[in-house]
Design a protein around this motif. Structure first.
Motif, PDB file in Angstrom:
ATOM      1  N   ALA A  96       0.834  -1.203   0.000  1.00 33.41           N
ATOM      2  CA  ALA A  96       0.000   0.000   0.000  1.00 33.41           C
ATOM      3  C   ALA A  96       0.871   1.255   0.000  1.00 33.41           C
ATOM      4  O   ALA A  96       1.969   1.268   0.558  1.00 33.41           O
ATOM      5  CB  ALA A  96      -0.925  -0.005   1.218  1.00 33.41           C
ATOM      6  N   LEU A  97       0.364   2.289  -0.639  1.00 32.88           N
ATOM      7  CA  LEU A  97       1.058   3.570  -0.695  1.00 32.88           C
ATOM      8  C   LEU A  97       0.289   4.587   0.137  1.00 32.88           C
ATOM      9  O   LEU A  97      -0.950   4.592   0.136  1.00 32.88           O
ATOM     10  CB  LEU A  97       1.149   4.058  -2.144  1.00 32.88           C
ATOM     11  N   TYR A  98       1.027   5.471   0.806  1.00 31.89           N
ATOM     12  CA  TYR A  98       0.397   6.472   1.656  1.00 31.89           C
ATOM     13  C   TYR A  98       0.946   7.859   1.337  1.00 31.89           C
ATOM     14  O   TYR A  98       2.160   8.038   1.198  1.00 31.89           O
ATOM     15  CB  TYR A  98       0.652   6.160   3.130  1.00 31.89           C
ATOM     16  N   PRO A  99       0.053   8.851   1.221  1.00 36.16           N
ATOM     17  CA  PRO A  99       0.537  10.236   1.070  1.00 36.16           C
ATOM     18  C   PRO A  99       1.096  10.727   2.394  1.00 36.16           C
ATOM     19  O   PRO A  99       0.562  10.421   3.466  1.00 36.16           O
ATOM     20  CB  PRO A  99      -0.735  11.002   0.677  1.00 36.16           C
ATOM     21  N   PRO A 188      -6.545   7.444   1.730  1.00 35.32           N
ATOM     22  CA  PRO A 188      -6.981   6.054   1.938  1.00 35.32           C
ATOM     23  C   PRO A 188      -7.878   5.914   3.160  1.00 35.32           C
ATOM     24  O   PRO A 188      -7.556   6.390   4.244  1.00 35.32           O
ATOM     25  CB  PRO A 188      -5.654   5.300   2.127  1.00 35.32           C
ATOM     26  N   GLN A 189      -8.994   5.252   2.973  1.00 31.95           N
ATOM     27  CA  GLN A 189      -9.909   5.025   4.083  1.00 31.95           C
ATOM     28  C   GLN A 189      -9.551   3.724   4.793  1.00 31.95           C
ATOM     29  O   GLN A 189      -9.385   2.687   4.150  1.00 31.95           O
ATOM     30  CB  GLN A 189     -11.353   4.959   3.565  1.00 31.95           C
ATOM     31  N   PRO A 190      -9.415   3.772   6.102  1.00 30.97           N
ATOM     32  CA  PRO A 190      -9.057   2.563   6.852  1.00 30.97           C
ATOM     33  C   PRO A 190     -10.000   1.405   6.552  1.00 30.97           C
ATOM     34  O   PRO A 190     -11.225   1.575   6.536  1.00 30.97           O
ATOM     35  CB  PRO A 190      -9.174   3.007   8.309  1.00 30.97           C
ATOM     36  N   GLY A 191      -9.412   0.246   6.285  1.00 32.95           N
ATOM     37  CA  GLY A 191     -10.207  -0.950   6.040  1.00 32.95           C
ATOM     38  C   GLY A 191     -10.749  -1.069   4.627  1.00 32.95           C
ATOM     39  O   GLY A 191     -11.380  -2.076   4.298  1.00 32.95           O
TER      40      GLY A 191
END
Length: 234
Positions: A96-99, A188-191
């Protein structure tokens, strides 16, 4: 007003580790020693290097790590709070990628440290840089005390390269693939799960290939391991 850059950071242990090994022991060794014994002298840093500003800047960068990445060293088999799934073609799960928002001023401060470290390594050495080179050597020694595997042993130059890689990852510049991926994941929304389109999948492939080259730094075994972890389809 401080300008902010949005970096793209993958949920990959080897990448997240770069941020922590820069913090400890390198930056911690730069800071003044508390409670020096009588007759002992502290490091004499170059007057142009503000070590407290460096420590403060790097602390803010670490605190900017998204929650799932900040918890990378405390994981169990359970999903990490705040995490999501990133799916590619064939429903393969990619890393997963995160800003990650980073202040430009903090990056400039850290780039200044990188310049000082490179000057400390250069020969003939500049006046006032001998202790900074000693810090690099001691930081490398501390890292090596914790491993018996030869390929994970580091030199002073490796520490500089790690810092350079970490800063490179935090400055996407005008990379169109990074921009496309940031748009794809949004916040990104958790889950939840995000499935990449064909164009986004191609961008992920190019972006992750660059990431692997930067982090592996020529180590073929490390590159193969990263390719499996990052892409999830090898």
């Amino acid at each position: 007003m401080t300008d902010t850059i949005t970096a793209l950071v993958p949920d990959v242990e080897e990448v997240i580790a770069l941020f922590h090994v820069v913090d400890e022991p390198l930056i911690s060794l730069l800071l003044p020693i508390e409670d020096l014994a009588e007759g002992e002298e502290d490091w004499q840093m170059p007057p142009s290097l503000d070590v407290q500003a460096v420590a403060d800047a790097w602390t803010r960068i670490l605190h900017a790590l998204p929650q799932p990445l900040a918890q990378a060293h405390h994981r169990t088999d359970e999903p990490v709070p705040g995490s999501y799934q990133l799916l590619g073609a064939g429903d393969y799960e990619h890393a997963a990628l995160y800003p990650m928002p980073v202040d430009q001023a903090d990056l400039e401060t850290m780039t200044g440290l990188l310049d000082h470290l490179r000057r400390a390594m250069a020969l003939p050495r500049e006046t006032g840089f001998a202790d900074l080179r000693e810090v690099l050597d001691q930081a490398a020694d501390q890292r090596n005390q914790n491993t018996t595997v030869a390929r994970y042993r580091v030199s002073a130059q490796d520490l500089i390269d790690e810092l350079a890689t970490a800063l490179d990852l935090l400055q996407p510049g005008d990379d169109p693939d990074a921009a496309l991926l940031l748009d794809a994941i949004g916040t990104p929304q958790p889950g939840s799960s995000v499935t990449l389109t064909a164009a986004q999948e191609a961008a992920y492939g190019r972006w992750s290939d660059q990431l692997i080259r930067k982090v592996a730094r020529g180590d073929r075994v490390e590159a193969a391991l990263l390719r499996f972890v990052v892409k999830g389809d090898q």
